[in-house]
Design a protein around this motif. Structure first.
Motif, PDB file in Angstrom:
ATOM      1  N   VAL A   1      40.942  50.595  47.920  1.00  0.00           N
ATOM      2  CA  VAL A   1      41.620  49.700  48.837  1.00  0.00           C
ATOM      3  C   VAL A   1      40.854  48.804  49.530  1.00  0.00           C
ATOM      4  N   PHE A   2      39.660  49.323  50.318  1.00  0.00           N
ATOM      5  CA  PHE A   2      38.767  48.305  50.949  1.00  0.00           C
ATOM      6  C   PHE A   2      38.248  47.330  50.101  1.00  0.00           C
ATOM      7  N   LEU A   3      37.798  47.762  48.793  1.00  0.00           N
ATOM      8  CA  LEU A   3      36.996  46.866  48.089  1.00  0.00           C
ATOM      9  C   LEU A   3      38.096  45.857  47.644  1.00  0.00           C
ATOM     10  N   VAL A   4      39.273  45.907  47.228  1.00  0.00           N
ATOM     11  CA  VAL A   4      40.215  44.989  47.029  1.00  0.00           C
ATOM     12  C   VAL A   4      40.679  44.102  48.209  1.00  0.00           C
ATOM     13  N   ALA A   5      40.647  44.651  49.243  1.00  0.00           N
ATOM     14  CA  ALA A   5      40.985  43.936  50.558  1.00  0.00           C
ATOM     15  C   ALA A   5      39.638  43.026  50.920  1.00  0.00           C
ATOM     16  N   ALA A   6      38.330  43.623  50.506  1.00  0.00           N
ATOM     17  CA  ALA A   6      37.156  42.736  50.571  1.00  0.00           C
ATOM     18  C   ALA A   6      37.226  41.552  50.018  1.00  0.00           C
ATOM     19  N   MET A   7      37.597  41.894  48.746  1.00  0.00           N
ATOM     20  CA  MET A   7      37.539  40.709  47.624  1.00  0.00           C
ATOM     21  C   MET A   7      38.765  39.723  47.991  1.00  0.00           C
ATOM     22  N   VAL A   8      39.997  40.245  48.092  1.00  0.00           N
ATOM     23  CA  VAL A   8      40.803  39.135  48.539  1.00  0.00           C
ATOM     24  C   VAL A   8      40.518  38.453  49.752  1.00  0.00           C
ATOM     25  N   ASP A   9      40.062  39.192  50.850  1.00  0.00           N
ATOM     26  CA  ASP A   9      39.564  38.527  52.042  1.00  0.00           C
ATOM     27  C   ASP A   9      38.410  37.306  51.902  1.00  0.00           C
ATOM     28  N   SER A  10      37.624  38.043  50.758  1.00  0.00           N
ATOM     29  CA  SER A  10      36.475  36.916  50.806  1.00  0.00           C
ATOM     30  C   SER A  10      37.036  35.750  49.683  1.00  0.00           C
ATOM     31  N   TYR A  11      37.816  36.062  48.774  1.00  0.00           N
ATOM     32  CA  TYR A  11      38.488  35.040  47.924  1.00  0.00           C
ATOM     33  C   TYR A  11      39.244  34.086  48.912  1.00  0.00           C
ATOM     34  N   GLU A  12      40.012  34.810  49.898  1.00  0.00           N
ATOM     35  CA  GLU A  12      40.817  33.614  50.638  1.00  0.00           C
ATOM     36  C   GLU A  12      39.915  32.760  51.589  1.00  0.00           C
ATOM     37  N   ALA A  13      38.743  33.670  51.990  1.00  0.00           N
ATOM     38  CA  ALA A  13      37.766  32.719  52.754  1.00  0.00           C
ATOM     39  C   ALA A  13      36.885  31.677  51.817  1.00  0.00           C
ATOM     40  N   ALA A  14      36.653  32.116  50.602  1.00  0.00           N
ATOM     41  CA  ALA A  14      36.295  31.100  49.897  1.00  0.00           C
ATOM     42  C   ALA A  14      37.316  29.926  49.465  1.00  0.00           C
ATOM     43  N   ARG A  15      38.673  30.159  49.366  1.00  0.00           N
ATOM     44  CA  ARG A  15      39.710  29.289  48.983  1.00  0.00           C
ATOM     45  C   ARG A  15      39.878  28.490  50.366  1.00  0.00           C
ATOM     46  N   GLN A  16      39.815  29.025  51.306  1.00  0.00           N
ATOM     47  CA  GLN A  16      39.847  28.244  52.451  1.00  0.00           C
ATOM     48  C   GLN A  16      38.813  27.353  53.007  1.00  0.00           C
ATOM     49  N   GLY A  17      37.577  27.764  52.359  1.00  0.00           N
ATOM     50  CA  GLY A  17      36.567  26.949  52.430  1.00  0.00           C
ATOM     51  C   GLY A  17      36.263  25.885  51.598  1.00  0.00           C
TER      52      GLY A  17
ATOM     53  N   VAL B   1      47.372  38.837  58.235  1.00  0.00           N
ATOM     54  CA  VAL B   1      48.124  39.740  57.371  1.00  0.00           C
ATOM     55  C   VAL B   1      47.683  40.639  56.433  1.00  0.00           C
ATOM     56  N   THR B   2      46.318  40.259  56.019  1.00  0.00           N
ATOM     57  CA  THR B   2      45.414  41.194  55.119  1.00  0.00           C
ATOM     58  C   THR B   2      45.069  42.310  55.891  1.00  0.00           C
ATOM     59  N   ASP B   3      44.702  42.149  57.377  1.00  0.00           N
ATOM     60  CA  ASP B   3      44.204  43.454  58.042  1.00  0.00           C
ATOM     61  C   ASP B   3      45.481  44.438  58.162  1.00  0.00           C
ATOM     62  N   LEU B   4      46.616  43.726  58.391  1.00  0.00           N
ATOM     63  CA  LEU B   4      47.740  44.688  58.545  1.00  0.00           C
ATOM     64  C   LEU B   4      48.079  45.290  57.447  1.00  0.00           C
ATOM     65  N   LYS B   5      48.238  44.903  56.163  1.00  0.00           N
ATOM     66  CA  LYS B   5      48.299  45.479  54.983  1.00  0.00           C
ATOM     67  C   LYS B   5      47.568  46.504  54.753  1.00  0.00           C
ATOM     68  N   VAL B   6      46.341  46.169  54.827  1.00  0.00           N
ATOM     69  CA  VAL B   6      45.235  47.460  54.674  1.00  0.00           C
ATOM     70  C   VAL B   6      45.306  48.534  55.932  1.00  0.00           C
ATOM     71  N   PHE B   7      45.691  48.358  56.843  1.00  0.00           N
ATOM     72  CA  PHE B   7      45.819  49.289  57.825  1.00  0.00           C
ATOM     73  C   PHE B   7      47.007  50.126  57.579  1.00  0.00           C
ATOM     74  N   VAL B   8      48.054  49.705  57.145  1.00  0.00           N
ATOM     75  CA  VAL B   8      49.319  50.265  56.743  1.00  0.00           C
ATOM     76  C   VAL B   8      48.954  51.322  55.349  1.00  0.00           C
TER      77      VAL B   8
END
Length: 864
Positions: A380-396, A3-10
């Protein structure tokens, strides 16, 4: 696709479309360079001494080295020189036109409109002057002029300590308004977007406490300030009357932006390699140092150039670090893909700006829109990177939490298993004593009032005999079978209490290989012996091993809990009862019926006796021994007496056997011999020699290597004749090692001391002892006399014992003589010496002296 990838692409596609639309609109709204309508010339005024009058007075353009330019967008790069720009207007006259310099960082500007060689309008402004000096309230510089047709000229004197570029536009009033609106829209959209990103990240940081969002917010806050200052908005809106501050603000905010960017990259990528950390640390130190040098006089241009170099270096450094981390594969796609893309867009946009700044390329309005879009994509990409990193950290973290929960559950299972092993018997899995003690407060609450609670111990005797006969495995098998048998017998009996409430509801507690414990609850005053005897009968049935029947010797001990007695104390007492029950070959014995001493009481008694021995709490008494022939005093026997503060007078028959089994017996013997010798010495001094002194020795004394030593010492110290001393020994002294006992005997005989065989007739007397050991005296036990004297057979045995002693040339002494009749009979049998209450009770030393003085006057002569 996530979902994150799709939002960033749009969002990326939307920004490109918006930037394209704005670029097309800007292209249409802003006129092209007026190459056909103007001629642009530049002149370097290094000495800064030219004026507009000087230029107008000279009619020779060559003398001033005017340089013609084909392009209306001038870019001189970094320069401290002052430049004059001359713009010749060609073509028909027009009204209401404006000269727009589409750049905000120009320190000083002088504008002159010249018609027919005369100045018709003049304006002086620039960043080095207050904002109010500008003609129009705009972040760039715009000047009005009246086109007078051919021959009209515009002159600009410009200077800047930094980049000096002049994008020149000639605009009509409508075009100026449209351009201003478009610029405001583009800049406002960009900075609004950045401000939204900063605020959004601060909100996320407040919710998640993810520190990277805070570092990102700080970085983009300085980026926002730097952009606002670079575009002139801060000077226009925040500090319009502080031109000096505005001059330094660009470098100050630039170095702060560089420092915050380095901190953000380090924090986000969690850089830990030594050389990576070193590079970042040095870069941060350099940025802070340059920030300090910004305020140094004369270094503004140098610091501006250094800030440009620093931007390039830090951008490439960030791009390099993110690219390295991008190629590190992890469990989620490629690590930091968005982060790498952000710095790629940032580097591209920065490259365009730098090329424009140094004059290599010209950045038109439409190009500027795409540059702004590139910076927006960085966000956009930095926010996406942090959201992705945070989500990965949260999932971890969720996985780690689940793993921790699983590990905790596994650990709890292991700990529970270990606890079970520690608190239960390994073979039968029955609970151990600590389970009962731990659960007893709860168990006790469920026992009804007015109930009799008993600790029951089932003791198994013969374990080690089976080990020696059949081996350890057979003995353990027998114990396991016994535990299982007891469990089956009591599990359905409601009068036995469940003690293992946390595990298997067992009622049997294993104390050790020999004892198990039960808790029996009966009615108050109930006789529970019948139930326990029935249990004994079932439990004690033989076990079959191969073709052999193994008998089980089982004894039961019982103790009732009374008053405030603890269950632990009741168990101990029940164990004492069970042990004595086994010793006495009983099936069942209650603690109050035990004859042997309680081990706990024995330990207390030993402690008290040791204290009495060390503090002179023991006394000696002396009982006379009378010659039956003439009634004279033959001698005295020294006897020990002990009176305790708590227990009162304690009989020697109670404490002497206990002391004999402890290490105190040797110290006690030393005490008795010394005190007895002191008494004997005093008696000799008062009445002269003539009596014998008898002292009892214990079997343990013959293991004491110091016995002969301190006997010899006291004989000499108190001047005692060894021939007047008799040591009385029981038959148990020689039951062990006859040869070793004979050595001690011989040493005492060599010293001249007499030896008497005490308590003859009660032990395991043997003619062998009388033959092998040189006793000089034979003492007939009082119990032997009292029980058997009145029977024909008993009297015959006494007579025979006396005759035996006399035939071996031994002095025969009878103790326990309490009547004249017995004394006469013993005299007739040939007994030489009698001792007993008939003559006198044991007396303290002073009492004995009083008795002796009286006795010398009236001797108890035993007549026939």
């Amino acid at each position: 696709m996530k979902v994150t990838d799709l939002k960033v692409f749009v969002l990326f596609v939307a920004l490109v479309i918006v930037a394209s639309l704005i670029g097309v609109k800007a292209f249409k709204a802003v006129p092209s360079p007026l190459k056909d309508n103007i001629e642009v010339y530049s002149l370097v005024d290094s000495a800064n001494n030219l004026t507009i009058d000087t230029l107008l007075e000279s009619n020779d353009p060559v003398s001033f080295s005017w340089v013609n330019h084909d392009d209306s967008d001038l870019n001189f790069g970094y320069s401290n020189d002052t430049y004059w720009i001359k713009i010749n207007l060609i073509g028909p006259a027009k009204s209401s036109q404006f000269l727009n310099l589409d750049y905000s960082l120009i320190d000083l500007i002088e504008f002159y409109e010249v018609q027919h060689g005369k100045v018709v309008a003049a304006y002086h402004t620039g960043d080095a002057k207050p904002f109010s000096s500008r003609v129009f309230n705009s972040s760039t510089f715009t000047f009005p002029f009246n086109h007078g047709g051919n021959g009209s000229e515009l002159y600009l004197k410009v200077h800047s300590e930094g980049i000096l570029k002049l994008p020149i536009n000639l605009l009509s009033a409508s075009q100026l308004i449209e351009k201003t609106q478009l610029t405001s829209f583009v800049v406002g959209s960009y900075f609004g977007f950045m401000l939204f990103a900063v605020i959004g990240c601060l909100i996320v940081f407040g919710i998640s406490q993810y520190n990277t969002f805070f570092c990102f917010s700080v970085y983009f806050f300085f980026s926002l300030l730097y952009g606002l200052n670079f575009s002139g908005v801060l000077f226009q809106r925040v500090w319009p009357n502080e031109p000096e501050l505005n001059q330094y603000a660009t470098n100050i905010l630039g170095f702060l932006l560089i420092y915050s960017q380095l901190v953000f990259v380090e924090k986000y990528l969690n850089i830990s390699r030594e050389w990576h950390v070193s590079v970042l640390t040095l870069s941060k130190i350099a940025s802070l140092t340059a920030l300090c040098f910004t305020f140094a006089p004369g270094l503004y241009t140098l610091m501006s150039f250094f800030s440009l170099v620093s931007f390039v270096f830090v951008a490439l450094l960030s791009c390099g670090f993110s690219t390295v981390f991008f190629y590190q594969k992890t469990g989620r796609r490629y690590k930091e893909l968005y982060f790498a893309l952000a710095w790629i867009f940032y580097t591209l946009a920065l490259a365009v700006m730098i090329l424009d700044a140094i004059g290599i390329v010209f950045m038109s309005d439409e190009v500027r829109v795409y540059v702004i879009a590139a910076f927006a994509m960085q966000i956009v990409f930095l926010v996406a990177a942090m959201v992705d990193s945070y989500e990965a950290a949260r999932q971890g973290a969720i996985k780690d939490s689940m793993r921790s929960v699983q590990e905790l559950e596994q650990r709890q299972i292991i700990e529970r298993h270990m606890l079970f092993q520690a608190t239960h018997d390994n073979a039968s899995l029955l609970p151990k004593k600590q389970v009962l003690l731990h659960n007893w407060p709860v168990i006790k609450e469920y026992i009804p009032v007015n109930r009799q609670v008993n600790a029951v111990i089932i003791h198994f005797e013969g374990y080690y005999s089976i080990v020696l006969a059949y081996g350890q495995e057979v003995a353990d098998m027998l114990v396991l079978g016994l535990h299982d048998r007891i469990k089956k017998e009591v599990q359905l009996n409601k009068q036995f209490v469940i003690v293992d409430v946390d595990w298997n509801n067992d009622k049997v507690v294993v104390l050790d290989s020999l004892d198990v414990c039960l808790v029996y609850v009966g009615r108050e005053g109930e006789d529970i012996s019948a139930s326990l005897l029935a249990l004994h009968n079932h439990v004690s049935n033989p076990f079959r091993y191969q073709d052999i029947h193994l008998d089980v010797e089982v004894a039961i001990g019982l103790c009732e809990l009374t008053g405030a007695e603890t269950i632990s104390s009741a168990i101990r007492k029940a164990q004492v009862a069970a042990k004595e029950s086994s010793h006495r070959k009983y099936c069942l014995l209650e603690y109050k019926d035990t004859l042997e001493y309680d081990p706990k009481y024995i330990n207390v008694l030993l402690s008290k006796f040791k204290k009495a021995l060390e503090n002179n709490g023991l006394d000696l008494v002396f009982q006379p021994q009378v010659n039956t022939q003439d009634g004279s005093l033959f001698g005295v026997e020294a006897l020990l007496r002990w009176s305790d503060e708590d227990e009162g007078v304690i009989s020697p028959e109670m404490f002497i056997p206990i002391i004999e089994q402890s290490s105190l017996i040797n110290d006690l013997t030393d005490f008795v011999i010394k005190r007895a010798f002191i008494f004997f010495s005093r008696h000799v001094a008062l009445f002269g020699p003539g009596i014998q002194l008898s002292i009892n020795l214990s079997a343990r004394n013959f293991l004491d290597k110091g016995l002969i030593k301190y006997v010899s010492k006291y004989l000499i110290e108190f001047d005692v004749d060894p021939k007047k001393i008799t040591f009385e020994l029981t038959e148990t002294v020689v039951l062990g090692d006859l040869a070793e006992s004979k050595k001690t005997f011989d040493q005492l005989l060599d010293m001249g001391i007499n030896l008497a065989l005490d308590d003859f007739g009660t032990g395991y007397s043997s003619l062998l002892y009388l033959k092998e050991l040189p006793f000089s005296e034979l003492k007939i036990d009082k119990g032997f006399l009292v029980k058997d004297f009145h029977t024909k057979q008993g009297a015959g045995l006494v007579k025979a014992a006396i005759a035996l002693g006399k035939s071996l040339d031994m002095l025969v002494v009878a103790e326990g003589v309490e009547s004249l009749e017995l004394a006469k009979q013993l005299k007739r049998y040939g007994c030489t010496v009698c001792q007993g209450y008939y003559f006198a009770k044991p007396m303290r030393e002073d009492g004995f002296y009083t008795w002796y003085k009286s006795y010398k006057v009236k001797k108890y002569i035993i007549e026939e």
